[in-house]
Design an enzyme around this catalytic site. Structure first.
Site, PDB file in Angstrom:
ATOM      1  CE  LYS A 155       4.541   1.120   6.322  1.00 54.45           C
ATOM      2  NZ  LYS A 155       3.277   1.040   7.027  1.00 54.45           N
TER       3      LYS A 155
HETATM    4  P1  FBP Z   1      -0.457   2.714   2.866  1.00 58.17           P
HETATM    5  O1  FBP Z   1       0.249   1.779   1.920  1.00 58.17           O
HETATM    6  O2  FBP Z   1      -1.919   2.706   2.675  1.00 58.17           O
HETATM    7  O3  FBP Z   1       0.167   4.084   2.809  1.00 58.17           O
HETATM    8  O4  FBP Z   1      -0.204   2.125   4.315  1.00 58.17           O
HETATM    9  C1  FBP Z   1       1.018   2.274   4.961  1.00 58.17           C
HETATM   10  C2  FBP Z   1       0.818   3.063   6.239  1.00 58.17           C
HETATM   11  O5  FBP Z   1       2.032   3.325   6.909  1.00 58.17           O
HETATM   12  C3  FBP Z   1      -0.133   2.427   7.206  1.00 58.17           C
HETATM   13  O6  FBP Z   1       0.501   1.507   8.032  1.00 58.17           O
HETATM   14  C4  FBP Z   1      -0.688   3.604   7.916  1.00 58.17           C
HETATM   15  O7  FBP Z   1      -1.973   3.433   8.357  1.00 58.17           O
HETATM   16  C5  FBP Z   1      -0.683   4.649   6.858  1.00 58.17           C
HETATM   17  O8  FBP Z   1       0.265   4.303   5.917  1.00 58.17           O
HETATM   18  C6  FBP Z   1      -0.306   5.977   7.413  1.00 58.17           C
HETATM   19  O9  FBP Z   1      -0.868   6.920   6.584  1.00 58.17           O
HETATM   20  P2  FBP Z   1      -0.547   8.444   6.755  1.00 58.17           P
HETATM   21  O10 FBP Z   1       0.570   8.649   5.812  1.00 58.17           O
HETATM   22  O11 FBP Z   1      -1.790   9.139   6.338  1.00 58.17           O
HETATM   23  O12 FBP Z   1      -0.194   8.669   8.189  1.00 58.17           O
END
Ligand code: FBP
Length: 278
Positions: A189
């Protein structure tokens, strides 16, 4: 069973479990670890109850949900036997001191994930961080254990650190995807690079390991998010792990269904967005 015997069967376990998550190499994962990663500010006041959101997402037919161990425990009656579970084993709060932001702590074990009924586990590596060494060590401990149990391991391959000026820079994202493949990820991811041409290089760099786009901040219009996902699919990506663009939507179920149309049915964003009008 001795350890060696476990290892000899472990690839089968990875394949079997991954087949519950990926369909024709495509997947829509609902990422929902924001209560720890971002805190309450991510949730509108009518979204505080995780079970309500998970019920909607599950009902809409998402392929998998990614939760931290505690939230998996608290919500199992909603998702059990309805959707695949990915237990994320690393995390951090947003209120820790800024100099510790590029480090995630280990907060669970593969055994614990198994006891929750997990189909896969996940861990973040901030490639380029000052704490990269610690994160690689944690990754390898989780990887060893996941190998032993035949548990697929998703890497949130996020390039972040003092030397990284733009974490969406295609070369930087390609580096993270390649590093994830090199370190044994079964699913990757990572950030969307902004267009299909550059994202196809990210996919190529991952050597055949499926790559999904990380959702990111809420797009102004739902169709903009669907366009990003569409480009990921055109680039050879496997789908998306999305949080905020779903759970902050005015139509959570419609948004999940629209994303599913793009990822699994090859629908265009214009066709898929109709799911939000139903
Ligand atoms: P989103 O689709 O809301 O971006 O979620 C994906 C994710 O990777 C989550 O698993 C995680 O909590 C968040 O994004 C991390 O966000 P940041 O980029 O602020 O660290």
């Amino acid at each position: 069973m001795d350890k060696y015997e476990g290892i000899s069967y472990s690839n089968v376990g990875v394949k079997v479990r991954l087949s519950r998550i990926l369909k024709n190499n495509r997947v829509v994962i609902f990422a929902f670890d924001h209560g720890l990663e971002h805190g309450p500010s991510d949730f509108q006041e009518d979204r505080y109850l995780a079970k309500t959101i998970l019920e909607k997402v599950t009902r809409a037919g998402v392929d998998a949900i990614m939760l931290l161990p505690g939230m998996a425990r608290l919500t199992h009656d909603i998702w059990a036997n309805r959707v695949s579970l990915i237990v994320k084993l690393t995390g951090k709060s947003d209120i820790r001191p800024p100099d510790k932001h590029y480090l995630q702590s280990v907060l669970g074990t593969v055994e614990g994930a198994i006891s929750l009924g997990a189909d896969a586990v996940a861990a973040t590596v901030y490639w380029g961080s000052d704490y990269e060494n610690e994160m690689i060590s944690s990754w390898y401990e989780i990887k060893e254990s996941a190998n032993y149990y035949g548990m697929p391991l998703l890497q949130l391959a996020y390039p972040r650190g003092s030397t990284i000026k733009n974490r969406y820079d295609p070369q930087i994202v390609m580096y993270g995807a390649r590093a994830a493949a090199e370190t044994g990820a079964d699913l990757i991811k990572t950030y969307y690079t902004g267009n299909k041409e550059t994202f196809s290089k990210v996919v190529e760099m991952a050597q055949g390991i499926p790559v999904v786009m990380s959702g990111g901040a809420v797009r102004e219009k739902p169709i903009e998010f669907l366009e990003d996902v569409y480009n990921v699919i055109l680039a050879g990506g496997s789908g998306v792990a999305v949080g905020r663009n779903v759970f902050r939507s005015n139509n959570i179920e419609g948004m999940v269904k629209a994303v599913m149309k793009v990822v699994h049915d090859n629908k265009t964003p214009e066709e898929a967005v109709k799911e939000l009008e139903k």
